[in-house]
Design a protein around this motif. Structure first.
Motif, PDB file in Angstrom:
ATOM      1  N   UNK A 132      42.910  35.821  31.851  1.00 26.48           N
ATOM      2  CA  UNK A 132      43.507  37.166  32.178  1.00 26.48           C
ATOM      3  C   UNK A 132      44.281  37.823  30.976  1.00 26.48           C
ATOM      4  N   UNK A 133      44.352  37.309  29.800  1.00 31.26           N
ATOM      5  CA  UNK A 133      44.700  37.973  28.923  1.00 31.26           C
ATOM      6  C   UNK A 133      43.716  38.459  27.827  1.00 31.26           C
ATOM      7  N   UNK A 134      42.644  38.137  28.010  1.00 32.10           N
ATOM      8  CA  UNK A 134      41.419  38.566  27.090  1.00 32.10           C
ATOM      9  C   UNK A 134      41.517  37.798  25.715  1.00 32.10           C
ATOM     10  N   UNK A 135      42.009  36.833  25.622  1.00 37.34           N
ATOM     11  CA  UNK A 135      42.070  36.169  24.441  1.00 37.34           C
ATOM     12  C   UNK A 135      41.425  34.712  24.115  1.00 37.34           C
ATOM     13  N   UNK A 136      40.998  34.308  23.098  1.00 40.77           N
ATOM     14  CA  UNK A 136      40.281  33.313  22.749  1.00 40.77           C
ATOM     15  C   UNK A 136      41.048  31.979  23.029  1.00 40.77           C
ATOM     16  N   UNK A 137      40.622  30.778  22.983  1.00 41.10           N
ATOM     17  CA  UNK A 137      41.314  29.479  23.178  1.00 41.10           C
ATOM     18  C   UNK A 137      42.172  29.281  21.734  1.00 41.10           C
ATOM     19  N   UNK A 138      41.247  29.869  20.563  1.00 40.75           N
ATOM     20  CA  UNK A 138      41.938  29.656  19.293  1.00 40.75           C
ATOM     21  C   UNK A 138      43.095  30.579  19.391  1.00 40.75           C
ATOM     22  N   UNK A 139      43.166  31.684  19.745  1.00 42.52           N
ATOM     23  CA  UNK A 139      44.556  32.400  19.986  1.00 42.52           C
ATOM     24  C   UNK A 139      45.419  31.682  20.578  1.00 42.52           C
ATOM     25  N   UNK A 144      53.847  40.579  28.552  1.00 38.49           N
ATOM     26  CA  UNK A 144      54.574  41.656  29.083  1.00 38.49           C
ATOM     27  C   UNK A 144      54.485  41.481  30.768  1.00 38.49           C
ATOM     28  N   UNK A 145      55.223  42.436  31.330  1.00 37.21           N
ATOM     29  CA  UNK A 145      55.134  42.521  33.059  1.00 37.21           C
ATOM     30  C   UNK A 145      53.934  42.357  33.584  1.00 37.21           C
ATOM     31  N   UNK A 146      52.929  43.311  32.902  1.00 36.70           N
ATOM     32  CA  UNK A 146      51.484  43.294  33.811  1.00 36.70           C
ATOM     33  C   UNK A 146      50.770  42.104  33.297  1.00 36.70           C
ATOM     34  N   UNK A 147      50.860  41.409  32.210  1.00 33.29           N
ATOM     35  CA  UNK A 147      50.209  40.186  31.908  1.00 33.29           C
ATOM     36  C   UNK A 147      50.841  38.990  32.736  1.00 33.29           C
ATOM     37  N   UNK A 148      51.976  39.119  32.961  1.00 36.51           N
ATOM     38  CA  UNK A 148      52.687  37.933  33.860  1.00 36.51           C
ATOM     39  C   UNK A 148      52.191  38.042  35.231  1.00 36.51           C
ATOM     40  N   UNK A 149      52.059  39.267  35.700  1.00 32.26           N
ATOM     41  CA  UNK A 149      51.758  39.404  37.031  1.00 32.26           C
ATOM     42  C   UNK A 149      50.452  39.086  37.170  1.00 32.26           C
ATOM     43  N   UNK A 150      49.386  39.448  36.226  1.00 33.77           N
ATOM     44  CA  UNK A 150      47.839  39.277  36.187  1.00 33.77           C
ATOM     45  C   UNK A 150      47.796  37.519  36.237  1.00 33.77           C
ATOM     46  N   UNK A 151      48.391  36.807  35.391  1.00 34.42           N
ATOM     47  CA  UNK A 151      48.250  35.583  35.272  1.00 34.42           C
ATOM     48  C   UNK A 151      48.838  34.657  36.534  1.00 34.42           C
ATOM     49  N   UNK A 152      49.774  35.178  37.069  1.00 36.49           N
ATOM     50  CA  UNK A 152      50.284  34.697  38.342  1.00 36.49           C
ATOM     51  C   UNK A 152      49.461  34.903  39.462  1.00 36.49           C
ATOM     52  N   UNK A 153      48.960  35.972  39.323  1.00 38.11           N
ATOM     53  CA  UNK A 153      48.015  36.475  40.706  1.00 38.11           C
ATOM     54  C   UNK A 153      46.864  35.429  40.697  1.00 38.11           C
ATOM     55  N   UNK A 154      46.268  35.362  39.359  1.00 39.40           N
ATOM     56  CA  UNK A 154      45.166  34.340  39.305  1.00 39.40           C
ATOM     57  C   UNK A 154      45.386  32.888  39.763  1.00 39.40           C
ATOM     58  N   UNK A 155      46.404  32.528  39.118  1.00 41.25           N
ATOM     59  CA  UNK A 155      46.975  31.146  39.672  1.00 41.25           C
ATOM     60  C   UNK A 155      46.873  30.816  41.037  1.00 41.25           C
ATOM     61  N   UNK A 156      47.705  32.096  41.563  1.00 39.25           N
ATOM     62  CA  UNK A 156      47.693  31.899  43.254  1.00 39.25           C
ATOM     63  C   UNK A 156      46.215  31.857  43.845  1.00 39.25           C
ATOM     64  N   UNK A 157      45.461  32.597  43.384  1.00 39.38           N
ATOM     65  CA  UNK A 157      44.008  32.375  43.895  1.00 39.38           C
ATOM     66  C   UNK A 157      43.612  30.897  43.575  1.00 39.38           C
ATOM     67  N   UNK A 158      43.854  30.390  42.632  1.00 45.56           N
ATOM     68  CA  UNK A 158      43.252  29.033  42.323  1.00 45.56           C
ATOM     69  C   UNK A 158      44.151  28.048  43.130  1.00 45.56           C
ATOM     70  N   UNK A 159      45.396  28.416  43.410  1.00 43.26           N
ATOM     71  CA  UNK A 159      46.156  27.325  44.244  1.00 43.26           C
ATOM     72  C   UNK A 159      45.531  27.571  45.738  1.00 43.26           C
ATOM     73  N   UNK A 160      45.113  28.574  46.169  1.00 40.37           N
ATOM     74  CA  UNK A 160      44.333  28.758  47.612  1.00 40.37           C
ATOM     75  C   UNK A 160      43.094  28.173  47.587  1.00 40.37           C
ATOM     76  N   UNK A 161      42.467  27.854  46.531  1.00 37.95           N
ATOM     77  CA  UNK A 161      41.411  26.811  46.478  1.00 37.95           C
ATOM     78  C   UNK A 161      40.259  27.600  45.982  1.00 37.95           C
ATOM     79  N   UNK A 162      40.389  28.807  45.689  1.00 36.08           N
ATOM     80  CA  UNK A 162      39.171  29.554  45.132  1.00 36.08           C
ATOM     81  C   UNK A 162      38.571  28.899  43.801  1.00 36.08           C
ATOM     82  N   UNK A 163      37.262  28.768  43.742  1.00 34.96           N
ATOM     83  CA  UNK A 163      36.716  28.280  42.587  1.00 34.96           C
ATOM     84  C   UNK A 163      37.276  28.652  41.141  1.00 34.96           C
ATOM     85  N   UNK A 164      37.358  28.089  40.049  1.00 32.71           N
ATOM     86  CA  UNK A 164      37.688  28.752  38.889  1.00 32.71           C
ATOM     87  C   UNK A 164      36.586  29.565  38.446  1.00 32.71           C
TER      88      UNK A 164
END
Length: 272
Positions: A30-37, A47-67
């Motif tokens: 979601x943030x376009x960063x490496x695991x090292x970062x 920021x607000x956009x990043x928080x919303x983006x991460x939250x949206x992806x998490x909701x998709x995963x919680x709904x069962x969509x494959x990672x």
């Protein structure tokens, strides 16, 4: 769940409701960063956009969509593959089929991957054996587009054909034919569980007894194999004996190989 602006990376990892590995994967994606970062800058805030983006992806995963569909990425045989919902997600079990194919493809040999999907098998084989001529086919144009992208991405030389099994081969012959075809029986409860709910049903089930595609390949392969050429097919956990039976009349050295879980996962033989 909804992350708030100002949440740190460490706080996001603690708040996300998935398992720790998936939390890290989704944050990095979601943030376009490496695991090292992610590890070295835990104090960084969203920021607000990043928080919303991460939250949206998490909701998709919680709904069962494959990672893998959420991130569009999957590692297979040490290579990175692009995946979409037009193709099956490559699984570690199938690496056994690739290993067997690498060992049995002669120098400068010709190999065919039937029902290539993401191209995982064909691309992995071509990457490991650049001396070989690898052809891959699929009836789905959408799948072939994904497979071509993966061949380019991994600098693997593969010829792709749009074909309903053997229909576009026009008498061509190969030293080895491999396939991971649809082998789940129609109505199997697994089709409505887990990641399989989101994957293309036509790549999972033959809409019959689970053996029809395997029968088609076993019966049609002799016309496209050189004498002594290998046919290798992945199949379900309880299908090995039946698949060996399909090969008994026209193939020799028929055997099944077990995956890392000890399950007979691949069966094959050499054309008499």
């Amino acid at each position: 769940m909804n992350l708030q602006a100002g949440t740190t990376l460490a706080g996001a990892l603690a708040q996300l409701p998935l398992d720790p590995l998936e939390n890290r994967i989704l944050l990095c994606h979601a943030l376009g960063i490496t695991r090292v970062a992610l590890i070295t800058h835990p104090e960084r805030t969203l920021d607000a956009d990043e928080a919303a983006r991460v939250s949206a992806l998490a909701q998709r995963r919680l709904a069962g969509e494959p990672i893998a569909y959420i991130t569009g990425e999957r590692e297979f045989f040490g290579l990175d593959f692009h995946v979409t919902d037009a193709v099956l997600i490559p699984r570690p079990d199938t690496e056994l089929l690739v290993e067997l194919a690498i060992e049995r493809t002669p120098q400068q040999g010709r190999a065919l991957d039937m029902g290539t999907g993401s191209g995982a098998i064909a691309v992995s084989l071509a990457h490991a054996r650049p001396d070989a001529g690898v052809t891959a086919l699929d009836v789905s144009e959408a799948a072939l587009a994904v497979a071509r992208r993966n061949a380019e991405r991994n600098r693997a030389r593969v010829r792709f054909l749009h074909s309903d099994w053997f229909s576009s081969l026009h008498g061509e012959q190969f030293d080895i034919i491999v396939s991971n075809p649809p082998y789940i029986a129609s109505g199997d409860e697994h089709l409505s569980q887990g990641d399989l709910r989101f994957e293309p049903q036509g790549a999972l089930t033959d809409h019959a007894d689970g053996l029809s595609a395997l029968r088609t390949i076993a019966a049609g392969a002799p016309a496209h194999l050189v004498r002594g050429g290998w046919l290798l097919m992945e199949h379900g956990y309880d299908q090995a004996a039946q698949v060996r039976g399909l090969l008994a009349d026209q193939y020799e050295d028929v055997q099944s190989w077990r995956d890392l879980a000890g399950i007979e996962r691949v069966t094959g033989g050499r054309l008499r």
